[in-house]
Design an enzyme around this catalytic site. Structure first.
Site, mmCIF file in Angstrom:
data_model
loop_
_atom_site.group_PDB
_atom_site.id
_atom_site.type_symbol
_atom_site.label_atom_id
_atom_site.label_comp_id
_atom_site.label_asym_id
_atom_site.label_seq_id
_atom_site.Cartn_x
_atom_site.Cartn_y
_atom_site.Cartn_z
ATOM 1 N N ASP A 1 0.855 -1.171 0.000
ATOM 2 C CA ASP A 1 0.000 0.000 0.000
ATOM 3 C C ASP A 1 0.898 1.230 0.000
ATOM 4 O OD1 ASP A 1 -2.527 1.436 0.495
ATOM 5 O OD2 ASP A 1 -3.170 -0.502 1.307
ATOM 6 N N ASP B 1 -3.137 4.655 -2.135
ATOM 7 C CA ASP B 1 -4.166 5.029 -1.162
ATOM 8 C C ASP B 1 -4.645 6.469 -1.295
ATOM 9 O OD1 ASP B 1 -5.432 4.281 1.545
ATOM 10 O OD2 ASP B 1 -4.386 6.142 2.042
ATOM 11 N N GLU C 1 -6.688 3.857 -5.715
ATOM 12 C CA GLU C 1 -7.946 4.039 -4.984
ATOM 13 C C GLU C 1 -8.491 5.392 -5.424
ATOM 14 O OE1 GLU C 1 -9.922 4.109 -0.520
ATOM 15 O OE2 GLU C 1 -8.017 5.090 -0.846
ATOM 16 N N HIS D 1 -11.123 -3.851 2.791
ATOM 17 C CA HIS D 1 -11.001 -3.595 4.230
ATOM 18 C C HIS D 1 -11.757 -2.351 4.701
ATOM 19 C CE1 HIS D 1 -8.299 -0.822 2.415
ATOM 20 N NE2 HIS D 1 -8.066 -0.231 3.564
ATOM 21 N N ASP D 2 -12.291 -1.572 3.756
ATOM 22 C CA ASP D 2 -13.043 -0.370 4.123
ATOM 23 C C ASP D 2 -14.544 -0.570 3.957
ATOM 24 O OD1 ASP D 2 -10.764 1.167 4.593
ATOM 25 O OD2 ASP D 2 -10.635 1.812 2.497
HETATM 26 C C1 GLC Z 1 -7.947 4.680 2.303
HETATM 27 C C2 GLC Z 1 -7.794 3.375 3.043
HETATM 28 C C3 GLC Z 1 -8.439 3.491 4.390
HETATM 29 C C4 GLC Z 1 -7.741 4.596 5.149
HETATM 30 C C5 GLC Z 1 -7.712 5.901 4.357
HETATM 31 C C6 GLC Z 1 -6.717 6.854 4.930
HETATM 32 O O1 GLC Z 1 -9.274 4.967 2.031
HETATM 33 O O2 GLC Z 1 -8.286 2.317 2.293
HETATM 34 O O3 GLC Z 1 -8.404 2.293 5.107
HETATM 35 O O4 GLC Z 1 -8.398 4.809 6.367
HETATM 36 O O5 GLC Z 1 -7.350 5.714 3.018
HETATM 37 O O6 GLC Z 1 -5.407 6.420 4.666
#
Ligand code: GLC
Ligand code: CA
Length: 563
Positions: free
Chosen positions: A98, A200, A257, A329-330
């Site tokens: 990540d 991310d 993302e 995971h979110d």
């Molecule tokens: C992304 C991640 C998430 C995290 C956020 C801040 O959305 O997937 O888990 O809390 O970024 O880094």
């Protein structure tokens, strides 16, 4: 679209903290991942994305990094990481980490130095502003609640910006020195043999400057970051630089993302020389979102799910290769979200799996998805760990809903739903490890676990194996990977059907939701059934009508056929 080696692969996301714990401290670790590599290989996985394992206070479970070039001791050591890279390579597998560079941790050395000397070199790594008369530079609401401004430790009138948690200060990408630091670090990892990164929260690196207020959208007087993002122009310059300086020279595989991309930006993001190799399709994820909070979000029906993903397929077309997911995971578990409440069973889970897996793009599996893991049921807020869920709960109560209703919303949407430990078997704590897991296991582990799934030839797990094997079967791979995706009878209720059309081959994918009996009219009778959710290798039924043929779809049922 240029063909890439990774188009033919199948990807898997590991959330290390909840995967497998080898030393009994209740936290999954890198040695645990190494131990289970053969398991993933046997499933058919090629690319593995690890959620963060860098040194971190774990305020946001590792998405708050205090040292980008070290592994957190709770996850293992750099030797373990090197071993993982080597073991993956031996098995023809690729490790992706990540890349969390919108922000670092407030415990990162850069931030500590910024606190010591806000006017010095490191002060300029962040967004630090002097606040007079209590008026912040802008009224943006952080993703995890409250204003984006937090007092800089040791200073009365200085505040720093954090669009996520206050322990995640935003890095100032406008500062070329910050970008150099990041490129250096990214290249260091790629030189080590990492295959690439999942990028991310990347849209947030470009802020609309100078800071200004937007109309408040909740009683707290703050405004959603989304309003600022619509005004922030020029993220592409940063992303293009990142690609040219790091990803392109290493031929790295990257998945972004990316939320809220505009249709006209898709070629820039994932076209042949886009910023990223691919990006996730979040269309069904954001469906039904309310500006007021989780308690106001709408559920999504199977028809709405189908329409969301079909719309993405159309939007992407031949521009690039999207990444398809049902959870991460979110997000809550896909089977709990896209299958209506109460209908969760082996057949419905296999049906959903079939529908998303053969969409055009790279299929991703999130740990536990392959054994049909479901949402957790929360009976008290004490059982919730995730910072964003705790905020959503507060927001719901402030909006006047009952505790029960607020908890119900967390049951639907909490990030902890997918973060409970992996269910390996039916022994204590689901075989996750010998210690007390950091987050309680889902009590359904006695029924839903890998060992039981492996023992049953008609299980969700064994079905996922077949899905993967079919996508890789040389007789069909060309069509299933690169063939055109053409929706079929999108007007029909509870039927998600599409063709994958290759040069000399047309495959039909059908996923029928709901318990009612229904039929799908077809021009011809399929030549061959390649896969079906029916137990014991049974084939679906086709009946001839006066205009052609009909597939008989009794209850949850899916199949893939050659026409
Ligand atoms: C992304 C991640 C998430 C995290 C956020 C801040 O959305 O997937 O888990 O809390 O970024 O880094
Ligand atoms: Ca451990």
């Amino acid at each position: 679209m240029e063909r890439k080696w990774w188009h033919k692969k199948v990807a898997y996301q590991i959330y290390p903290k909840s995967f497998y714990d080898t030393n009994g401290d209740g936290i999954g670790d890198l040695p645990g991942i190494i131990e289970k590599l053969d398991e993933l290989k046997a499933l058919g996985i090629d690319i593995i994305w690890l959620s963060p394992v860098y040194a971190s206070p774990l305020a946001d479970q590792g998405y708050d990094i205090s040292d980008y070039r070290n592994i957190d001791p709770r996850f293992g050591t750099m030797d373990d990481m090197d071993r993982l890279l080597a073991e993956a390579k031996k098995r023809d597998m690729y490790i992706v980490m990540d890349l969390v560079v919108n922000h670092c941790s407030d415990e990162h050395e850069w931030f500590r130095r910024a606190c010591e000397d806000p006017d010095g070199k490191y002060g300029k790594y962040f967004y630090i502003e002097t606040v007079k008369d209590g008026k912040f530079p802008c009224n943006w609401r952080s993703y995890f609640g409250g204003p984006v401004w937090e007092k800089l430790p040791g200073h009365e009138d200085k505040y720093y910006l954090h669009v996520f948690h206050k322990k995640q200060p935003d890095l100032n990408w406008e500062n070329p020195e910050v970008r150099e630091e990041i490129y250096d670090m990214v290249n260091w990892w790629l030189d080590k043999g990492l295959a690439g990164f999942r990028i991310d929260a990347i849209i947030n690196i470009k802020k609309a400057l100078p800071f200004k207020d937007y109309p408040a959208d909740r009683p707290d007087g703050l405004t959603s970051i989304g309003n600022m993002l619509r005004d922030a122009k020029g993220v592409g310059e940063f992303l293009g630089e990142l690609r040219d300086r790091c990803f392109a020279p290493h031929e790295a595989f990257t998945v972004g993302e990316v939320f809220n991309e505009k249709a006209e930006e898709i070629p820039d993001f994932i076209g042949d020389s886009g910023y990223f190799s691919t990006m996730f399709d979040f269309a069904p994820t954001v469906f039904g979102q309310s500006g007021k909070g989780w308690h106001e979000n709408a559920d999504i029906t199977p028809d709405e799910y189908r329409d969301c993903v079909f719309n993405t397929q159309k939007k992407i077309g031949e521009i690039g290769f999207i990444s398809n997911i049902i959870e991460n995971h979110d997000e809550p578990r896909g089977v709990s979200r896209y299958i209506p409440d109460g209908d969760q069973c082996e057949d419905s889970k296999k049906t959903l799996a079939t529908g998303y897996f053969f969409l055009k793009g790279l299929p991703w599996i999130y740990q536990g998805q392959e054994i049909g893991m479901e949402n957790k049921k929360f009976t008290s807020i004490e059982e919730v760990d995730d910072i964003s869920s705790l905020d959503a709960y507060k927001v719901a109560l402030a909006d006047g809903v009952t505790e029960e209703r607020a908890l119900y919303a967390l049951g639907k949407l909490s990030r902890d739903n997918a973060r409970t430990p992996y269910q390996w078997d039916d022994t204590v704590n689901a075989g996750f490890g010998t210690g007390m897991p950091w987050l309680p296991v889902n009590p359904n582990y006695t029924e839903i676990n890998l060992a039981a799934q492996k023992a049953d030839p008609d299980s969700v797990y064994n079905y996922y194996k077949k899905l993967i094997a079919l996508r890789k079967d040389p007789a069909y791979a060309e069509t299933l990977v690169w063939g055109e995706m053409i929706p079929v009878r999108q007007d029909l209720h509870d039927i998600m059907a599409y063709y994958r059309k290759g040069e000399n081959q047309t495959l039909l994918v059908v996923a029928a939701f709901g318990n009612e009996n229904k039929v799908l009219p077809l021009p011809v009778k399929p030549k061959k059934i390649l896969l079906s959710t029916l137990a014991g290798g049974k084939e679906p039924e086709f009946v001839e009508t006066k205009d052609g043929w009909e597939a008989v779809l009794d209850g949850y049922l899916a199949f893939v056929a050659e026409l």
